[in-house]
Write a protein that holds these residues in place. Structure first.
Motif, PDB file in Angstrom:
ATOM      1  N   GLY A  42       0.784  -1.237   0.000  1.00 17.78           N
ATOM      2  CA  GLY A  42       0.000   0.000   0.000  1.00 17.78           C
ATOM      3  C   GLY A  42       0.813   1.283   0.000  1.00 17.78           C
ATOM      4  O   GLY A  42       0.560   2.186  -0.802  1.00 17.78           O
ATOM      5  N   LEU A  43       1.791   1.328   0.907  1.00 15.76           N
ATOM      6  CA  LEU A  43       2.559   2.564   1.050  1.00 15.76           C
ATOM      7  C   LEU A  43       3.423   2.806  -0.188  1.00 15.76           C
ATOM      8  O   LEU A  43       3.506   3.932  -0.698  1.00 15.76           O
ATOM      9  CB  LEU A  43       3.414   2.467   2.317  1.00 15.76           C
ATOM     10  CG  LEU A  43       4.090   3.752   2.770  1.00 15.76           C
ATOM     11  CD1 LEU A  43       3.061   4.843   3.034  1.00 15.76           C
ATOM     12  CD2 LEU A  43       4.896   3.512   4.027  1.00 15.76           C
ATOM     13  N   LYS A  44       4.027   1.718  -0.684  1.00 13.10           N
ATOM     14  CA  LYS A  44       4.901   1.846  -1.863  1.00 13.10           C
ATOM     15  C   LYS A  44       4.098   2.296  -3.072  1.00 13.10           C
ATOM     16  O   LYS A  44       4.583   3.014  -3.936  1.00 13.10           O
ATOM     17  CB  LYS A  44       5.567   0.498  -2.162  1.00 13.10           C
ATOM     18  CG  LYS A  44       6.638   0.165  -1.156  1.00 13.10           C
ATOM     19  CD  LYS A  44       7.457  -1.047  -1.595  1.00 13.10           C
ATOM     20  CE  LYS A  44       8.330  -1.517  -0.448  1.00 13.10           C
ATOM     21  NZ  LYS A  44       7.605  -2.298   0.564  1.00 13.10           N
ATOM     22  N   GLN A  45       2.867   1.812  -3.178  1.00 12.51           N
ATOM     23  CA  GLN A  45       2.076   2.105  -4.379  1.00 12.51           C
ATOM     24  C   GLN A  45       1.176   3.331  -4.211  1.00 12.51           C
ATOM     25  O   GLN A  45       0.183   3.473  -4.937  1.00 12.51           O
ATOM     26  CB  GLN A  45       1.251   0.867  -4.750  1.00 12.51           C
ATOM     27  CG  GLN A  45       2.173  -0.282  -5.151  1.00 12.51           C
ATOM     28  CD  GLN A  45       1.443  -1.604  -5.329  1.00 12.51           C
ATOM     29  OE1 GLN A  45       0.248  -1.694  -5.091  1.00 12.51           O
ATOM     30  NE2 GLN A  45       2.173  -2.619  -5.749  1.00 12.51           N
ATOM     31  N   ASN A  46       1.532   4.181  -3.268  1.00 13.39           N
ATOM     32  CA  ASN A  46       0.800   5.449  -3.054  1.00 13.39           C
ATOM     33  C   ASN A  46      -0.695   5.272  -2.815  1.00 13.39           C
ATOM     34  O   ASN A  46      -1.479   6.122  -3.219  1.00 13.39           O
ATOM     35  CB  ASN A  46       0.981   6.392  -4.254  1.00 13.39           C
ATOM     36  CG  ASN A  46       2.398   6.896  -4.332  1.00 13.39           C
ATOM     37  OD1 ASN A  46       3.066   7.004  -3.309  1.00 13.39           O
ATOM     38  ND2 ASN A  46       2.851   7.169  -5.541  1.00 13.39           N
ATOM     39  N   GLU A  47      -1.061   4.172  -2.161  1.00 16.18           N
ATOM     40  CA  GLU A  47      -2.497   3.986  -1.885  1.00 16.18           C
ATOM     41  C   GLU A  47      -2.891   4.715  -0.597  1.00 16.18           C
ATOM     42  O   GLU A  47      -4.058   4.878  -0.300  1.00 16.18           O
ATOM     43  CB  GLU A  47      -2.809   2.493  -1.712  1.00 16.18           C
ATOM     44  CG  GLU A  47      -2.709   1.713  -3.010  1.00 16.18           C
ATOM     45  CD  GLU A  47      -2.644   0.204  -2.778  1.00 16.18           C
ATOM     46  OE1 GLU A  47      -2.196  -0.484  -3.699  1.00 16.18           O
ATOM     47  OE2 GLU A  47      -3.019  -0.264  -1.691  1.00 16.18           O
ATOM     48  N   ILE A  48      -1.851   5.114   0.169  1.00 19.83           N
ATOM     49  CA  ILE A  48      -2.142   5.771   1.449  1.00 19.83           C
ATOM     50  C   ILE A  48      -1.970   7.279   1.291  1.00 19.83           C
ATOM     51  O   ILE A  48      -1.028   7.741   0.627  1.00 19.83           O
ATOM     52  CB  ILE A  48      -1.201   5.226   2.532  1.00 19.83           C
ATOM     53  CG1 ILE A  48      -1.285   3.713   2.501  1.00 19.83           C
ATOM     54  CG2 ILE A  48      -1.494   5.858   3.901  1.00 19.83           C
ATOM     55  CD1 ILE A  48      -1.441   2.956   3.689  1.00 19.83           C
ATOM     56  N   SER A  49      -2.896   8.017   1.855  1.00 21.84           N
ATOM     57  CA  SER A  49      -2.782   9.482   1.763  1.00 21.84           C
ATOM     58  C   SER A  49      -3.183  10.099   3.099  1.00 21.84           C
ATOM     59  O   SER A  49      -3.642   9.392   4.002  1.00 21.84           O
ATOM     60  CB  SER A  49      -3.699  10.000   0.659  1.00 21.84           C
ATOM     61  OG  SER A  49      -5.031   9.673   0.992  1.00 21.84           O
TER      62      SER A  49
END
Ligand code: C2E
Ligand code: MG
Ligand code: MG
Length: 676
Positions: free
Chosen positions: A423-430
């Motif tokens: 998630g974090l690597k693929q920019n799913e978290i904001s």
């Protein structure tokens, strides 16, 4: 031998059959050693082999002294022949030694009766050997003599045992009886003692000071050695007890739990039955431990163990860590499990009285059944753990069975655990932002940064679901660092765009605060983004009380850096006023639950107390979760300075928040123009 007996009138000695028999005996000896080894793993240890060699040495020296030497002295027999004559009794002696050992071990073997047949077979043959030896030494050896019948019977018995022998692997108890152990220890000393006596006799030692001194010294050394061995045995027992028991409660520990669980699962498989695992922990035990101290915590654990033993009696109880206890029960139905759980809960009805404190302790129990709720020990424990958490969430002081619904929850948890890594690597978290306002002026003073996870297939996942998972797996360290950096970077950007007053609040988990690099990480985030430390606030929850000593130090370091701190969800945990006074805290945030219920008398008085206390301690007070105008009005009335909630703004993404800021600034300007 038969051939010799039928063709020759006088049989010369030694002859070929004699050597063949020695060879056969040699193989018998090896077979017996192997059998003894296979019965008890303990017997492979050096002490037994050592005993065997001591015995063989003894038999050899006696034979050389009393058989070879006289034979060689009086006749012209070669040394080799003399040795071969002696070999026979030596091997017989050794076989005798091994069958005695086997006799002791036979009581621990499943094949007891078969072993007794082997022992009797060899026993008869060894007796016949000694008899033959005696005859040989006086020169009589007649063909067809009755003694030959003994060999036939002996061999028949051994053959019968072989036929009866099962093809199963031996499962022996490794426990040896105390007598056998004592014999094992004393045996070599006894042999040496016998040798001393023989030496004395052979060399005509006079009974004088020297010879008696030697004997007494030897006996003393032997006595001392026996004492040392006894002490060693006690130490081993103590060590074994500690390796498998919890020293505080005397219950089995995690190691013995794992060992016995495997055994029980195997037995359950064999019998086609089911077994149950009860995982129990004490509700709010950590709070008791943190507030009343470890000594009282330990007393509660001891008393818990006592009550469990008292109410469960024969079932297996373990303490597998902290306040976690496991009970294993074989061959049970769900109905019996319910009865057992009720018994456990009932045993906590009476409060614990520890050092003049009366403490109410309640347990929560999770139950998993083998094999339906997991076919490995780990899975079974995970299932029981999930069921226990469910029991806690359901109000505590309850028991709950694992079920498919929980199974789905667990599967989702595992799925999220794995997805979060990507998630974090693929920019799913904001980060979303929710404004914080001064209540009486409605002026925005800052915002809280709140994490959002938008998964491509699972959709949006709430922080209340993924933050605990991240905390459990340790991923919170990476996620938390990212949140602080991003929030600082964004705030700096807004400062540069003219919203200089904004203070950003970032939520921080205890696990992050406990990490040794936390201060360095915050410092670097501020330096790298260029945000002034006084515009960063860290929100922590009351769970820091668990580890108050180390965390206080971190909080002081943050204050020294200029970063402020606030206690989130205040009023839901167990912070005591005294501790709050000692901590370098700037703000307290009244939990949403009190604001929700602001009309009720309890919440209102709680809110009043918190605000009053905050003011006395010179702390800022923020109320969170304000949804209605009337809530804001009451809070203002009680002089709560700041507020946050859907009434003003929901958490929104950075672009939306920037528009929100601009709109707010615009309407303030409008207001100003209107006033002017
Ligand atoms: P929190 O820090 O107490 O955040 C406030 C929560 O209340 C937020 O939920 C917010 O959306 C919600 N809220 C605010 N005003 C209202 C309102 O008027 N009505 C209602 N119904 N709800 C309101 P959210 O964003 O779901 O966050 C939940 C919790 O997750 C947070 O509680 C915080 O403990 C945790 N969390 C969120 N982001 C982070 C993070 O970056 N790090 C850590 N460690 N925890 C985080
Ligand atoms: Mg918060
Ligand atoms: Mg909160």
């Amino acid at each position: 031998m038969f051939y010799l007996q039928s063709t020759e009138t006088v049989i010369k000695f030694p002859n070929i059959p004699y050597f063949l028999r020695i060879a056969a005996y040699f193989f018998f000896l090896i077979a017996l050693i192997q059998k003894t080894k296979s019965i008890s793993l303990r017997l492979t240890n050096k002490s037994n082999l050592f005993n065997l060699f001591v015995f063989i040495t003894f038999a050899t020296s006696i034979s050389v002294q009393f058989l070879i030497a006289p034979v060689m002295g009086v006749s012209d027999v070669s040394f080799l022949i003399a040795i071969s004559i002696v070999m026979y009794p030596i091997i017989s002696w050794s076989i005798l030694f091994l069958i005695i050992s086997l006799f002791y071990l036979s009581q621990y073997s499943k094949e007891k009766w078969n072993l007794l047949l082997v022992i009797s077979g060899f026993g008869i043959m060894v007796v016949a050997d000694f008899y033959m030896g005696a005859q040989l030494s006086i020169g009589i050896l007649q063909p067809g003599y009755i003694i030959n019948l003994h060999y036939t019977v002996g061999l028949l018995l051994i053959a019968l045992a072989g036929r009866n022998s099962q093809e199963t692997t031996e499962q022996f108890k490794t426990k040896e009886s105390g007598n056998f152990k004592n014999i094992k220890i004393v045996f070599p000393y006894f042999i040496v003692f016998l040798l001393i006596l023989f030496v004395m006799n052979s060399y005509n030692w006079a009974l004088n000071a020297l010879s008696s001194g030697l004997t007494v010294t030897f006996l003393l050394i032997m006595g001392r050695q026996v004492l040392v061995l006894k002490r060693n045995r006690e130490l081993i027992k103590e060590y074994q007890f500690l390796a498998y028991h919890d020293p505080l409660t005397g219950l089995g520990n995690r190691t013995s739990f794992k060992k016995n669980l495997e055994k029980m699962m195997d037995a359950t498989n064999d019998e086609g039955q089911s077994m149950a695992m009860f995982l129990m922990d004490l509700d709010r035990f950590k709070n008791v431990n943190d507030t009343l101290g470890h000594v009282i915590g330990d007393c509660i654990l001891e008393e818990t163990a006592k009550r469990l033993k008292c109410s469960l009696g024969s079932h297996l109880i373990y303490r597998i860590g902290g306040d976690e206890f496991v009970i294993l029960v074989e061959n049970v139905s769900e109905q019996t499990c319910i009865q057992i759980s009720q018994k456990i809960l009932a045993s906590f009805d009476k409060p614990f009285v520890v050092k003049h404190h009366e403490i109410v302790v309640t347990p929560s129990i999770g139950i998993s059944m083998y094999p339906s709720h997991g076919d490995t020990g780990d899975l079974l424990l995970r299932s029981a753990d999930a069921a226990m958490y469910y029991a806690k969430a359901d109000g505590k002081n309850k028991f709950h069975f694992f079920n498919t619904e929980l199974n789905q929850l667990m599967t989702r948890k595992v799925e999220l655990e794995n997805e979060l890594r990507k998630g974090l690597k693929q920019n799913e978290i904001s980060l979303f932002y929710q404004s914080k306002l001064e209540l009486h002026t409605k002026k925005i003073i800052g915002m809280e940064a709140l994490m959002r996870w938008n998964h491509p297939t699972l959709g949006s996942i709430a922080p209340v679901e993924f933050i605990p998972i991240a905390e459990e797996t340790g991923q919170i360290l990476e996620l938390g660092e990212w949140a602080i950096r991003t929030a600082c970077e964004q705030t700096k950007e807004w400062h540069d765009k003219g919203f200089r007053y904004l203070i950003v609040s970032v939520n921080v988990s205890v696990r992050q605060l406990e990490h040794s690099d936390f201060i360095t990480m915050v410092k670097e985030a501020l330096e790298d983004t260029g945000l002034d430390p006084e515009y960063l606030e860290l929100e922590i929850t009351e769970s820091i009380m668990k580890n108050i000593v180390e965390i206080t130090d971190t909080l002081y370091k943050l204050r020294a850096m200029g970063v402020s701190t606030s206690i989130d969800d205040f009023g839901t945990g167990y912070s005591s006023l005294h501790i709050l006074k000692e901590l370098p805290i700037d703000t307290i945030k009244i939990d949403k639950s009190f604001v929700d219920d602001i009309g009720g008398p309890t919440s209102l008085s709680m809110i009043k107390t918190i605000i009053e206390m905050g003011k006395n301690l010179k702390l800022n007070v923020v109320a969170e979760g304000i949804e209605e105008e009337y809530q804001a009005r009451i809070l203002e009335e009680y002089q709560c300075d700041f507020g946050q909630g859907y009434l003003y703004s929901k958490p929104i993404n950075s672009e939306q928040f920037e528009i929100y800021l601009k709109n707010a600034a615009e309407s303030k300007r409008e207001e100003q123009r209107y006033i002017n």
